[in-house]
Design an enzyme around this catalytic site. Structure first.
Site, PDB file in Angstrom:
ATOM      1  N   GLY A 210       0.839  -1.206   0.000  1.00  0.00           N
ATOM      2  CA  GLY A 210       0.000   0.000   0.000  1.00  0.00           C
ATOM      3  C   GLY A 210       0.863   1.242   0.000  1.00  0.00           C
ATOM      4  O   GLY A 210       2.063   1.174  -0.312  1.00  0.00           O
ATOM      5  N   ASN A 211       0.283   2.378   0.309  1.00  0.00           N
ATOM      6  CA  ASN A 211       1.071   3.605   0.432  1.00  0.00           C
ATOM      7  C   ASN A 211       0.436   4.505   1.484  1.00  0.00           C
ATOM      8  O   ASN A 211      -0.633   4.193   2.020  1.00  0.00           O
ATOM      9  CB  ASN A 211       1.219   4.303  -0.926  1.00  0.00           C
ATOM     10  CG  ASN A 211      -0.119   4.690  -1.516  1.00  0.00           C
ATOM     11  OD1 ASN A 211      -0.825   5.521  -0.962  1.00  0.00           O
ATOM     12  ND2 ASN A 211      -0.486   4.065  -2.632  1.00  0.00           N
TER      13      ASN A 211
END
Ligand code: CTP
Length: 402
Positions: A210-211
């Site tokens: 993810g980020n």
């Protein structure tokens, strides 16, 4: 939010009257000038002393002041208010409102009011569900009132069900939205797709790539567009944000593929799209069915590219559709931004940087430069994401209304 707005807060006989104290406090805190009117039954649940201390005004309940016979004019009150909020609204009061049974000051004021009216019912689940009460709610709606539907949960009777007055924060937000919706809206009739937040790409049943995108910028843009009158399709990745606005249709997704599918569905219906999501560029080539076990050996995860949502839709965009992209760049910002405008067919791009603490992901502020496809540039100072959203929507508005 409600600075300088004149609000009548009507309180009726319901256990939820205690929540009206907090609602009053919030209204005053947001800058509203609040006049409380309480029904005789409401006074059994909460004292006027608390309410007048918080509102800074005498609380009205009777038609006449006790000692000198002064008349409290419901007509003046009805004309004075910018908005009337009845919270909690008991079944009894709603029944009187729809039948014009004027045996207390709250009902006469409702009948004289020219302003928008917000009604937040609170009662036991069976009372709420009863056809008589449901008919009254429908009648109130047909007379133009907006209903803040009660929530579901534990009720004063000890039973569980639908009937809890909605939280004061939600009622305040609905009041803000209702007043906003009364203003003239430049983007009324326009439909806009907004992507927001990160995407998560599963590695195995418990892990993902993810980020750090929080989704705050995209949500602020969605709200601002709705405030300007546009109908918004908000496609949100996994974020911890809530949003409630009658013009916003939210679709929650997790992965880039899910986000792409939702965008493909909505984009053809839209006049514009704002791609503010931080879509993961790659996803694991295969998702393990079982949780991967730790070993001491090095591990490699093979990645495959995700579709570029903005590029795919940009290639298909019709003559009159407008698209806006984001470029989060750590170096060579302008060069990269111009390349992305070209590649993804954007009308303009919002350039920002995650290099400084107060800009980019996870913060409440941002500093942006808008670069148009003809290379014209507008740079803005550091602002709250809400104000940045207004700058972005204003730039979009100029193109949409050209
Ligand atoms: N975008 C998208 N789908 C992707 C990747 C990006 O729709 N798979 C959109 C973003 O929402 C943003 C714009 O494209 O509006 C640019 O995103 P960015 O991540 O900066 O660009 P990339 O093309 O992924 O380039 P790079 O990561 O190499 O800088």
């Amino acid at each position: 939010m409600l600075k300088g707005k004149k609000v009548i807060l009507g309180i009726t006989g319901s256990i939820a009257a205690y929540k009206a104290v907090y609602l009053l406090r919030l209204l005053v805190k947001t800058g509203a000038d609040v006049q409380v009117i309480i029904t005789p039954a409401g006074r059994k649940f909460i004292t006027p002393v608390t309410l007048s201390a918080l509102s800074g005004k005498p609380v009205l309940s009777e038609f006449f002041a006790n000692n000198d016979g002064t008349w409290h004019s419901h007509v003046d009150l009805g004309l004075w208010a910018d908005i009337m909020i009845v919270a909690p609204a008991s079944a009894n009061t709603m029944g009187k409102m729809v039948n014009a049974i004027c045996d207390n000051l709250l009902i006469t004021t409702y009948l004289s009011a020219k302003c928008p009216v917000l009604v937040a019912p609170a009662m036991d689940l069976d009372m709420f569900a009863h056809p008589a009460n449901q008919r009254n709610i429908e009648l109130l709606r047909s007379f133009g009132a907006q209903i803040v539907e009660p929530g579901t949960g534990e009720l004063a009777s000890g039973l569980e069900g639908k009937g809890r007055m909605e939280d004061p924060e939600v009622i305040v937000q609905r009041a803000v939205d209702l007043l906003e919706s009364q203003k003239k809206k430049s983007l009324t009739g326009k439909k806009v797709l907004v992507t927001a937040g990160p995407t998560y790409e599963n590695i195995d049943p418990v892990r993902f790539i993810g980020n750090y995108s929080s989704g705050k910028m995209g949500f602020a843009i969605a709200r601002t567009l709705a405030d300007f009158g546009a109908e918004v399709y908000l496609v949100a990745g996994p974020v911890g944000l809530s949003i409630s606005h009658p013009l916003i249709k939210r679709t929650d997704v997790v992965s880039a593929l899910e986000m792409e599918a939702a965008c493909r569905e909505f984009f053809p219906l839209c006049d514009a799209a704002v791609f503010s999501a931080a879509v993961a560029d790659y996803a694991p080539a295969a998702v393990a069915n079982d949780k991967l076990k730790r070993t001491d050996a090095e591990m490699t995860i093979r990645l495959k590219p995700n579709p570029d949502i903005a590029e795919g839709l940009g290639a298909k965009k019709k003559e009159n559709q407008v698209t806006v992209g984001f470029a989060l760049e750590t170096s060579n910002g302008e060069v990269n931004a111009l390349r992305k405008i070209e590649k993804k067919n954007f009308d303009f791009i919002v350039l920002n940087s995650p290099n400084k603490a107060e800009e980019g992901f996870m913060t409440d502020t941002n500093r942006i430069t808008i670069i148009h496809k003809d290379h014209k540039k507008e740079s803005f100072p550091l602002k709250s994401k809400k104000d940045v959203a207004v700058d972005i929507v204003t730039a979009l508005e100029k193109i949409l209304l050209k």
